[in-house]
Write an enzyme that holds these catalytic residues in place. Structure first.
Site, PDB file in Angstrom:
ATOM      1  N   CYS A 118     -36.548 -63.458 -27.396  1.00  0.00           N
ATOM      2  CA  CYS A 118     -35.859 -63.037 -28.623  1.00  0.00           C
ATOM      3  C   CYS A 118     -34.864 -64.139 -29.002  1.00  0.00           C
ATOM      4  O   CYS A 118     -35.020 -65.283 -28.563  1.00  0.00           O
ATOM      5  CB  CYS A 118     -35.187 -61.674 -28.447  1.00  0.00           C
ATOM      6  SG  CYS A 118     -33.920 -61.618 -27.158  1.00  0.00           S
TER       7      CYS A 118
ATOM      8  N   ASN B 151     -31.434 -63.431 -26.056  1.00  0.00           N
ATOM      9  CA  ASN B 151     -31.782 -63.029 -24.675  1.00  0.00           C
ATOM     10  C   ASN B 151     -30.699 -62.146 -24.046  1.00  0.00           C
ATOM     11  O   ASN B 151     -30.432 -62.224 -22.849  1.00  0.00           O
ATOM     12  CB  ASN B 151     -32.059 -64.268 -23.790  1.00  0.00           C
ATOM     13  CG  ASN B 151     -32.693 -63.941 -22.437  1.00  0.00           C
ATOM     14  OD1 ASN B 151     -32.441 -64.635 -21.452  1.00  0.00           O
ATOM     15  ND2 ASN B 151     -33.494 -62.916 -22.352  1.00  0.00           N
TER      16      ASN B 151
ATOM     17  N   CYS C 199     -30.373 -58.712 -25.748  1.00  0.00           N
ATOM     18  CA  CYS C 199     -30.712 -57.347 -26.198  1.00  0.00           C
ATOM     19  C   CYS C 199     -32.202 -57.056 -26.012  1.00  0.00           C
ATOM     20  O   CYS C 199     -32.593 -56.326 -25.097  1.00  0.00           O
ATOM     21  CB  CYS C 199     -30.320 -57.140 -27.659  1.00  0.00           C
ATOM     22  SG  CYS C 199     -28.543 -57.261 -27.980  1.00  0.00           S
ATOM     23  N   ARG C 200     -33.054 -57.612 -26.872  1.00  0.00           N
ATOM     24  CA  ARG C 200     -34.452 -57.203 -26.881  1.00  0.00           C
ATOM     25  C   ARG C 200     -35.275 -57.761 -25.728  1.00  0.00           C
ATOM     26  O   ARG C 200     -35.977 -56.992 -25.050  1.00  0.00           O
ATOM     27  CB  ARG C 200     -35.101 -57.607 -28.216  1.00  0.00           C
ATOM     28  CG  ARG C 200     -34.546 -56.845 -29.398  1.00  0.00           C
ATOM     29  CD  ARG C 200     -34.920 -57.493 -30.717  1.00  0.00           C
ATOM     30  NE  ARG C 200     -34.259 -58.797 -30.867  1.00  0.00           N
ATOM     31  CZ  ARG C 200     -34.484 -59.642 -31.843  1.00  0.00           C
ATOM     32  NH1 ARG C 200     -35.387 -59.351 -32.768  1.00  0.00           N
ATOM     33  NH2 ARG C 200     -33.825 -60.786 -31.915  1.00  0.00           N
ATOM     34  N   SER C 201     -35.216 -59.080 -25.491  1.00  0.00           N
ATOM     35  CA  SER C 201     -36.120 -59.619 -24.457  1.00  0.00           C
ATOM     36  C   SER C 201     -35.727 -59.189 -23.039  1.00  0.00           C
ATOM     37  O   SER C 201     -36.630 -58.917 -22.226  1.00  0.00           O
ATOM     38  CB  SER C 201     -36.290 -61.135 -24.576  1.00  0.00           C
ATOM     39  OG  SER C 201     -35.084 -61.820 -24.442  1.00  0.00           O
TER      40      SER C 201
ATOM     41  N   ASP D 152     -33.799 -56.680 -34.615  1.00  0.00           N
ATOM     42  CA  ASP D 152     -32.603 -57.136 -33.890  1.00  0.00           C
ATOM     43  C   ASP D 152     -31.533 -56.033 -33.937  1.00  0.00           C
ATOM     44  O   ASP D 152     -31.087 -55.665 -35.026  1.00  0.00           O
ATOM     45  CB  ASP D 152     -32.105 -58.408 -34.587  1.00  0.00           C
ATOM     46  CG  ASP D 152     -30.922 -59.034 -33.875  1.00  0.00           C
ATOM     47  OD1 ASP D 152     -30.312 -58.366 -33.028  1.00  0.00           O
ATOM     48  OD2 ASP D 152     -30.621 -60.200 -34.186  1.00  0.00           O
TER      49      ASP D 152
HETATM   50  P1  4NP Z   1     -31.319 -60.413 -29.119  1.00  0.00           P
HETATM   51  O1  4NP Z   1     -30.097 -59.950 -30.040  1.00  0.00           O
HETATM   52  O2  4NP Z   1     -31.969 -61.583 -29.829  1.00  0.00           O
HETATM   53  O3  4NP Z   1     -32.214 -59.222 -29.098  1.00  0.00           O
HETATM   54  O4  4NP Z   1     -30.750 -60.778 -27.767  1.00  0.00           O
HETATM   55  C1  4NP Z   1     -29.098 -60.820 -30.466  1.00  0.00           C
HETATM   56  C2  4NP Z   1     -28.074 -61.164 -29.618  1.00  0.00           C
HETATM   57  C3  4NP Z   1     -27.079 -62.000 -30.050  1.00  0.00           C
HETATM   58  C4  4NP Z   1     -27.094 -62.476 -31.344  1.00  0.00           C
HETATM   59  C5  4NP Z   1     -28.119 -62.139 -32.196  1.00  0.00           C
HETATM   60  C6  4NP Z   1     -29.123 -61.310 -31.753  1.00  0.00           C
HETATM   61  N1  4NP Z   1     -26.043 -63.305 -31.808  1.00  0.00           N
HETATM   62  O5  4NP Z   1     -26.042 -63.658 -32.993  1.00  0.00           O
HETATM   63  O6  4NP Z   1     -25.169 -63.689 -31.016  1.00  0.00           O
END
Ligand code: 4NP
Length: 156
Positions: A8, A11, A13-15, A125
């Site tokens: 993602c 790294n 939340c989703r992955s 997201d």
């Molecule tokens: P992820 O979510 O891609 O599912 O881990 C996010 C985590 C952090 C951010 C964006 C999305 N950020 O902008 O910091």
């Protein structure tokens, strides 16, 4: 041994959620030693951090422990090491296409392509939304990970 990398943006939340869910499925199926699982982000902002506390809490409610996962960025070697590199959304997929070294046959897909019943292409997201976003993430990921398992069981 097959190797699966979930990817993602951050790294956190989703992955890592997908990593935790798929690890639990592999444990349930007695396949922990057969399929290697990891996760990474296209970005490095959260390098070394554990998953977002909201992601951990939502996963924990369903029996998944994400606490030992630490954020890392995708590296060139991943494109060689992993048989399946599975992006959460199309922006992640485009970023992976751009990062894939020229001489490597990168096996990139969207994770939700593995769920024949999915009604959407992307795991949204959840970072800037409410707690229900993390439930949506889990619902989508659980369905796709069962589809992924079925695909990995097909001889190829
Ligand atoms: P992820 O979510 O891609 O599912 O881990 C996010 C985590 C952090 C951010 C964006 C999305 N950020 O902008 O910091």
């Amino acid at each position: 041994m097959s190797a699966v990398l979930f990817v993602c943006l951050g790294n956190i939340c989703r992955s890592p959620t997908a990593e935790g869910v798929f690890r639990a499925i592999l444990e349930r199926e007695g396949l922990k030693q057969t399929i290697h699982v990891d996760s990474a982000g296209t970005g490095a902002w959260h390098r070394g951090e554990p998953p977002d506390s909201r992601a951990q809490a939502a996963a924990s409610t369903r029996g998944y422990d994400l606490s030992d996962i630490r954020s890392r960025q995708v590296v060139d070697a991943d494109f060689v090491s992993f048989d399946y590199i599975l992006a959460m959304d199309t922006a992640n997929l485009e970023e992976l296409r751009a990062l894939c070294p020229d001489n490597v046959d990168c096996r990139l897909s969207l994770l939700l392509d593995f769920d024949p019943g999915a009604t959407t292409d992307e795991v949204p997201d959840p970072f800037y939304g409410g707690d229900d976003g993390f439930e949506t993430v889990l619902n989508l990921i659980e369905g796709a990970c069962e589809g992924l398992l079925a695909r990995l069981r097909v001889p190829h």
